[in-house]
Design an enzyme around this catalytic site. Structure first.
Site, PDB file in Angstrom:
ATOM      1  CG  HIS A  50       9.863  28.347  23.844  1.00 60.27           C
ATOM      2  ND1 HIS A  50       9.649  28.067  24.650  1.00 60.27           N
ATOM      3  CD2 HIS A  50       9.794  28.861  22.674  1.00 60.27           C
ATOM      4  CE1 HIS A  50       8.316  28.407  24.425  1.00 60.27           C
ATOM      5  NE2 HIS A  50       8.178  29.345  23.244  1.00 60.27           N
ATOM      6  CD  GLU A  70       9.113  28.884  19.366  1.00 60.19           C
ATOM      7  OE1 GLU A  70       8.559  29.668  19.302  1.00 60.19           O
ATOM      8  OE2 GLU A  70       8.219  27.668  19.637  1.00 60.19           O
ATOM      9  CG  HIS A  82       7.954  32.897  20.222  1.00 55.88           C
ATOM     10  ND1 HIS A  82       8.302  32.245  21.627  1.00 55.88           N
ATOM     11  CD2 HIS A  82       7.715  34.288  21.759  1.00 55.88           C
ATOM     12  CE1 HIS A  82       8.529  32.918  23.111  1.00 55.88           C
ATOM     13  NE2 HIS A  82       8.759  34.195  22.773  1.00 55.88           N
ATOM     14  CD  GLU A 122       3.945  33.041  18.392  1.00 55.39           C
ATOM     15  OE1 GLU A 122       5.249  32.344  17.559  1.00 55.39           O
ATOM     16  OE2 GLU A 122       3.712  32.723  19.155  1.00 55.39           O
TER      17      GLU A 122
END
Length: 313
Positions: free
Chosen positions: A103, A140, A195, A277
């Site tokens: 992101h 995040e 992430h 993650e």
């Protein structure tokens, strides 16, 4: 990231499977110890200090981080260098590592741009998303950049040339297809996309996402499936060993490894690549780790040592 994103179907595996957890942990730790042996033998440093769509997340933007969350004690300061950062001589001299911080902190200000559809080989999906956040508002995108900066410093000490796909140096994105192309163009020896998940409370732990075999449109992962799995296994093992964090209790069957065929960042890659993650931002216990600068340093170290083990092994 959350499974509720509009651009994908949830992975089929959702239930907690605790049966294989002990065996999986032992296997991962053994793999990590093997990687650490290679790492230490080649001059590694030893400064010991989630099942979601890693490209998609809730369409609502994460809340603005509080000052304490956005600048936590021990956070890594951005490098003054540009995205490509060569380092001094070391065991990884000549190796290129691309770090993909998931992101972008300002994606929420560019919803039209990030909602644009791009081709990921198997289907079309949004260019990018805002990412998720903790209940207290730690985004995040802030987490991923901080871990990426820490990893860059660690890997440069080993002599690697390190490139970030974004470093808060662009208004949004890059889109998921461009993220893959950045690694391809760099002829990276390894690419890792960072992430944090946005699953339900009580879902805890990390998981590494591996590319599945895909051959559709511009996507052809068949040549990278094997080396990407080797990279992912090394990262998972070292992540367990350094952080003490267990594999996900809600996806991956306790192995910490999940294979996906719907992620553009993996589908379009032509070099070894995985996603990780690091934990679930929506679980209070995981969130306490993710917002800790000391834990983020361990996370960066675990991932970096997995990369070094892969490149040296």
């Amino acid at each position: 990231m959350s499974y509720t994103g509009p651009d994908f179907d949830p992975p089929p595996e959702r239930r907690s499977r605790r049966g294989p957890l002990t065996v999986a942990l032992a296997a991962l730790v053994c793999g990590g110890l093997l990687g650490w042996g290679v790492y230490a033998a080649t001059g590694g440093t030893d400064d010991k200090g989630a099942g979601a769509e890693a490209e998609g997340s809730p369409s609502a933007a994460p809340r603005t981080p509080s000052p304490a969350a956005s600048s936590p004690a021990g956070s890594a300061s951005p490098s003054a260098e540009d995205g490509t950062s060569p380092a001094a001589a070391g065991p990884l001299k000549g190796k290129v590592v691309v770090i993909d911080p998931g992101h972008n902190p300002t994606n929420a200000e560019h919803t039209a741009e990030i909602n644009r559809q791009v081709d990921v080989g198997t289907h079309r999906k949004e260019c990018d998303t805002t990412g998720t956040s903790t209940d207290d508002g730690y985004a995040e995108a802030e987490f991923t950049l901080d871990v990426a900066h820490r990893m860059r410093a660690l890997l440069q000490r080993q002599g690697a040339t390190v490139k970030l796909t974004q470093d808060r140096d662009r208004p949004f994105g890059p889109c998921v297809d461009e993220r893959a192309r950045i690694g391809n163009a760099a002829k990276a020896d390894a690419v890792v996309s960072i992430h944090a998940d946005g699953s339900g409370a009580g879902n805890r732990g990390f998981h590494v996402i591996l590319p599945g075999p895909v051959n559709a449109g511009e996507a052809d992962t068949r040549a990278i499936v094997g080396p990407s799995r080797a990279l992912g296994e090394r990262i998972a093992g070292n992540f367990v060993r350094v952080t003490g964090t267990a594999p996900s209790n809600y996806i991956g069957g306790g192995t910490g490894l999940v294979t996906r065929k719907d992620l553009g960042g993996l589908n379009l890659s032509t070099v070894p690549k995985v996603f990780i993650e690091c934990g679930n931002m929506r679980d209070s216990k995981d969130a306490a780790l993710l917002t800790s600068g000391a834990w983020r340093q361990k996370a960066a170290q675990g991932i970096s040592e997995g990369i070094v083990s892969f490149l040296r092994g």
